[in-house]
Design a protein around this motif. Structure first.
Motif, PDB file in Angstrom:
ATOM      1  N   TRP A   1     -27.145  -1.553 -20.535  1.00  0.00           N
ATOM      2  CA  TRP A   1     -28.512  -2.051 -20.689  1.00  0.00           C
ATOM      3  C   TRP A   1     -28.503  -3.561 -20.908  1.00  0.00           C
ATOM      4  O   TRP A   1     -29.224  -4.321 -20.264  1.00  0.00           O
ATOM      5  N   THR A   2     -27.652  -4.013 -21.832  1.00  0.00           N
ATOM      6  CA  THR A   2     -27.693  -5.441 -22.177  1.00  0.00           C
ATOM      7  C   THR A   2     -26.951  -6.319 -21.161  1.00  0.00           C
ATOM      8  O   THR A   2     -26.975  -7.528 -21.274  1.00  0.00           O
ATOM      9  N   ASP A   3     -26.323  -5.714 -20.158  1.00  0.00           N
ATOM     10  CA  ASP A   3     -25.737  -6.526 -19.078  1.00  0.00           C
ATOM     11  C   ASP A   3     -26.833  -7.259 -18.311  1.00  0.00           C
ATOM     12  O   ASP A   3     -26.629  -8.357 -17.816  1.00  0.00           O
ATOM     13  N   GLY A   4     -27.998  -6.600 -18.204  1.00  0.00           N
ATOM     14  CA  GLY A   4     -29.056  -7.168 -17.360  1.00  0.00           C
ATOM     15  C   GLY A   4     -30.269  -7.644 -18.129  1.00  0.00           C
ATOM     16  O   GLY A   4     -31.094  -8.372 -17.587  1.00  0.00           O
ATOM     17  N   ARG A   5     -30.455  -7.212 -19.370  1.00  0.00           N
ATOM     18  CA  ARG A   5     -31.615  -7.636 -20.144  1.00  0.00           C
ATOM     19  C   ARG A   5     -31.365  -7.400 -21.622  1.00  0.00           C
ATOM     20  O   ARG A   5     -30.439  -6.676 -21.985  1.00  0.00           O
ATOM     21  N   ASP A   6     -32.234  -8.002 -22.473  1.00  0.00           N
ATOM     22  CA  ASP A   6     -32.092  -7.815 -23.917  1.00  0.00           C
ATOM     23  C   ASP A   6     -32.736  -6.496 -24.325  1.00  0.00           C
ATOM     24  O   ASP A   6     -33.606  -5.972 -23.624  1.00  0.00           O
ATOM     25  N   LEU A   7     -32.304  -5.991 -25.470  1.00  0.00           N
ATOM     26  CA  LEU A   7     -32.863  -4.726 -25.972  1.00  0.00           C
ATOM     27  C   LEU A   7     -33.650  -5.032 -27.251  1.00  0.00           C
ATOM     28  O   LEU A   7     -33.119  -5.679 -28.161  1.00  0.00           O
ATOM     29  N   PRO A   8     -34.917  -4.582 -27.324  1.00  0.00           N
ATOM     30  CA  PRO A   8     -35.652  -4.831 -28.568  1.00  0.00           C
ATOM     31  C   PRO A   8     -34.984  -4.060 -29.712  1.00  0.00           C
ATOM     32  O   PRO A   8     -34.615  -2.893 -29.545  1.00  0.00           O
ATOM     33  N   ALA A   9     -34.821  -4.714 -30.857  1.00  0.00           N
ATOM     34  CA  ALA A   9     -34.188  -4.034 -31.997  1.00  0.00           C
ATOM     35  C   ALA A   9     -35.126  -2.959 -32.528  1.00  0.00           C
ATOM     36  O   ALA A   9     -36.346  -3.056 -32.362  1.00  0.00           O
ATOM     37  N   LEU A  10     -34.566  -1.930 -33.139  1.00  0.00           N
ATOM     38  CA  LEU A  10     -35.406  -0.883 -33.735  1.00  0.00           C
ATOM     39  C   LEU A  10     -36.163  -1.480 -34.919  1.00  0.00           C
ATOM     40  O   LEU A  10     -35.628  -2.340 -35.636  1.00  0.00           O
TER      41      LEU A  10
ATOM     42  N   GLY B   1     -30.021  10.232 -36.855  1.00  0.00           N
ATOM     43  CA  GLY B   1     -29.506   9.351 -35.802  1.00  0.00           C
ATOM     44  C   GLY B   1     -30.212   8.004 -35.825  1.00  0.00           C
ATOM     45  O   GLY B   1     -29.581   6.951 -35.714  1.00  0.00           O
ATOM     46  N   SER B   2     -31.531   8.051 -35.993  1.00  0.00           N
ATOM     47  CA  SER B   2     -32.255   6.781 -35.957  1.00  0.00           C
ATOM     48  C   SER B   2     -31.931   5.952 -37.203  1.00  0.00           C
ATOM     49  O   SER B   2     -31.863   4.732 -37.143  1.00  0.00           O
ATOM     50  N   ARG B   3     -31.683   6.632 -38.340  1.00  0.00           N
ATOM     51  CA  ARG B   3     -31.291   5.879 -39.547  1.00  0.00           C
ATOM     52  C   ARG B   3     -29.930   5.196 -39.327  1.00  0.00           C
ATOM     53  O   ARG B   3     -29.744   4.040 -39.658  1.00  0.00           O
ATOM     54  N   LEU B   4     -29.025   5.968 -38.738  1.00  0.00           N
ATOM     55  CA  LEU B   4     -27.682   5.412 -38.472  1.00  0.00           C
ATOM     56  C   LEU B   4     -27.770   4.225 -37.509  1.00  0.00           C
ATOM     57  O   LEU B   4     -27.114   3.207 -37.700  1.00  0.00           O
ATOM     58  N   ALA B   5     -28.630   4.391 -36.466  1.00  0.00           N
ATOM     59  CA  ALA B   5     -28.762   3.319 -35.475  1.00  0.00           C
ATOM     60  C   ALA B   5     -29.336   2.060 -36.118  1.00  0.00           C
ATOM     61  O   ALA B   5     -28.888   0.944 -35.854  1.00  0.00           O
ATOM     62  N   ARG B   6     -30.328   2.236 -37.007  1.00  0.00           N
ATOM     63  CA  ARG B   6     -30.928   1.062 -37.660  1.00  0.00           C
ATOM     64  C   ARG B   6     -29.912   0.370 -38.565  1.00  0.00           C
ATOM     65  O   ARG B   6     -29.855  -0.838 -38.671  1.00  0.00           O
ATOM     66  N   TRP B   7     -29.075   1.211 -39.190  1.00  0.00           N
ATOM     67  CA  TRP B   7     -28.037   0.636 -40.064  1.00  0.00           C
ATOM     68  C   TRP B   7     -27.010  -0.118 -39.193  1.00  0.00           C
ATOM     69  O   TRP B   7     -26.651  -1.245 -39.488  1.00  0.00           O
ATOM     70  N   GLY B   8     -26.635   0.524 -38.082  1.00  0.00           N
ATOM     71  CA  GLY B   8     -25.607  -0.071 -37.220  1.00  0.00           C
ATOM     72  C   GLY B   8     -26.058  -1.343 -36.524  1.00  0.00           C
ATOM     73  O   GLY B   8     -25.266  -2.256 -36.306  1.00  0.00           O
ATOM     74  N   GLN B   9     -27.348  -1.444 -36.207  1.00  0.00           N
ATOM     75  CA  GLN B   9     -27.803  -2.590 -35.421  1.00  0.00           C
ATOM     76  C   GLN B   9     -27.828  -3.901 -36.221  1.00  0.00           C
ATOM     77  O   GLN B   9     -28.011  -4.972 -35.649  1.00  0.00           O
ATOM     78  N   ARG B  10     -27.634  -3.799 -37.553  1.00  0.00           N
ATOM     79  CA  ARG B  10     -27.666  -5.031 -38.367  1.00  0.00           C
ATOM     80  C   ARG B  10     -26.627  -6.036 -37.875  1.00  0.00           C
ATOM     81  O   ARG B  10     -26.806  -7.228 -37.969  1.00  0.00           O
TER      82      ARG B  10
END
Ligand code: SF4
Length: 478
Positions: free
Chosen positions: A454-463, A426-435
């Motif tokens: 989550w991102t409606d109110g604040r930024d999300l740190p990338a993995l 899952g984390s590999r897929l998420a890292r691939w998807g976040q590009r």
């Protein structure tokens, strides 16, 4: 809206509105940061501060475990010193007791010190309805009376307003000259209020502490207006939530050392008044002193062994100043009188969980509130307890698409956390998807629910590009 002014459906909406108001957020950010840093400095000067917190907690536990005894002792001592004690089971009863005292005293005007419990029982509208004009004399409360708002903070009720806002309000309501100089703003309020202390027939205060051993009402403040309210009018009424009791006068030293430091970073507030009965021959002060002891849901909280701890609160406001949620959305988004982490505990208790089921969920459970609380209330633990109570007694209406999506995501997450291979995949897929979404180490917008919330109110740190395990393996090889 419910009769208490809280409405679960509106709490989310109020939070959303606050998140979109940059002006409001700046006012909260700068004021809470100032109070927070002052507290840090004040607390670091006291050796054994942790022991002091432990002691205060023990004392509060002692009172709550024997509240019947301490209440009786307090009432007996108030009466022995010439005071009159009233018992109010509900907000309605408290309002009618105060109205009746004012009527008997022939008071058409009442000067009021800042008291959260009077906000809780919605006293001002009731007095006005009875033809009695209440005048708020605390500067923050005076400002709110003009703006028609509820307190936005337990200690600093007008924390959400800037000097510019206050100047505009005074120009509009008091026809003063515009100014943003704090001393001049204070002088304008003082001019409007000073004569009321002398002319009002009744003064009203709350109590920071009520000493059972002596029947003493203790009030602390910085402005001197409480001294006026409790001594200048012929009649003084103290409204006291029954959780305010402390056993002995000597115990007051413990709480005074904690309260000023935790709330505003002061060693002590400017004035500490100990009021024991009406005036005696040769003294200043009121001819009559009434004490109204208010339950309004507190006994029910006491009966809940888990939630009883919420009654230890000494209303210092430190948990608000440190809470990342309060600092972002402010006090009015909590929908009622009490806000911040302690509001999320107290409001469902006093108004019914069905009226405030959202509040226990308005927390990241980071524990910052527990770390600063002078009486060490385990707020995150109590919030978790309330969350399960909310699920049981006031479940959310038929799952909407949003709630269903959230639930499915949490279930998937729990499933993956129990299976290392699935988590890793899952984390590999998420890292691939976040590009597609990450820029400069941050994701500013996620298009799909529930992550979009989550991102409606604040930024999300990338993995991170590499997981901890991958980096560890590399380090070991090196
Ligand atoms: S819960 Fe603790 S930190 Fe929060 S207001 Fe009450 S005493 Fe202060």
């Amino acid at each position: 809206m419910s009769e208490h002014g809280v409405d679960s459906n509106q709490i989310r909406e109020l939070g959303r509105q606050a998140l979109g108001d940059a002006h409001l957020q700046e006012a909260y950010r700068s004021s809470t940061l100032r109070l927070y840093t002052h507290r840090l400095a004040a607390v670091s000067e006291v050796p054994g501060f942790e022991r002091l917190r432990e002691r205060a907690r023990e004392l509060k536990r002692e009172v709550m475990d024997h509240l019947d005894f301490y209440l009786a002792q307090f009432a007996e001592n108030v009466e022995r010193r010439g005071g009159i004690v009233h018992w109010a089971e509900s907000a309605e009863e408290a309002r009618s007791i105060v109205g009746e005292i004012a009527r008997r005293a022939g008071a058409s005007e009442v000067v009021k010190a800042k008291t959260m419990v009077s906000e809780e029982i919605e006293l001002n509208p009731a007095l006005e309805k009875a033809g009695i004009r209440p005048f708020e004399t605390d500067l923050g409360e005076f400002i709110l009376q003009l703006s028609g708002e509820r307190p936005a903070h337990i200690v600093a009720p007008a924390i959400h307003m800037t000097r510019h806002d206050v100047s505009d309000l005074f120009v509009h309501n008091l026809h003063s000259q515009p100014t943003e100089v704090p001393e001049q703003l204070t002088a304008i309020a003082r001019r409007a209020l000073r004569e009321k202390f002398a002319s009002a027939g009744m003064g009203l205060s709350g109590a920071n502490f009520a000493v059972a051993e002596t029947g003493t009402v203790v009030v602390i403040e910085n402005e001197g207006n409480i001294r006026f309210c409790t001594t200048a009018p012929r009649v003084h009424v103290a409204l006291i939530g029954i959780e305010k009791l402390i056993p002995r006068l000597a115990d007051l030293a413990v709480f005074l050392r904690l309260l000023g430091r935790s709330g505003t970073g002061q060693k002590l507030t400017v004035y500490t008044s100990l009021l024991t009965g009406p005036r005696r021959p040769g003294e200043d002060g009121p001819e009559e002193m009434h004490v109204v002891l208010i339950d309004n849901g507190r006994i029910a909280t006491l009966a809940d062994e888990k939630m009883r701890e919420a009654l230890y609160c000494i209303r210092c406001g430190a948990c608000l100043n440190t809470c990342p949620v309060y600092r972002k959305i402010g006090g009015h988004a909590y929908g009622w009188v009490y806000s911040g982490p302690i509001g999320a505990l107290v409001t469902p208790q006093l108004t019914g969980i069905q009226n405030a089921r959202e509040l226990p969920f308005a927390s990241s459970l980071c524990g910052a509130c527990r770390d600063v609380c002078p009486v060490k209330i385990n707020i995150p633990d109590l919030l978790l307890h309330l969350r399960s109570e909310a699920q049981e007694r006031a479940p959310a209406p038929t799952p909407s698409g949003a709630a269903l999506g959230e639930r499915t995501t949490i279930r998937l997450w729990a499933w993956a956390m129990k299976r290392p291979w699935a988590y890793s995949l899952g984390s590999r897929l998420a890292r691939w998807g976040q590009r597609l979404l990450a820029r400069g180490g941050w994701i500013r917008k996620i298009p799909m629910y529930p992550a979009s919330g989550w991102t409606d109110g604040r930024d999300l740190p990338a993995l991170a590009r590499k997981t901890f395990r991958e980096r560890w393996t590399e380090i070991e090889k090196q």
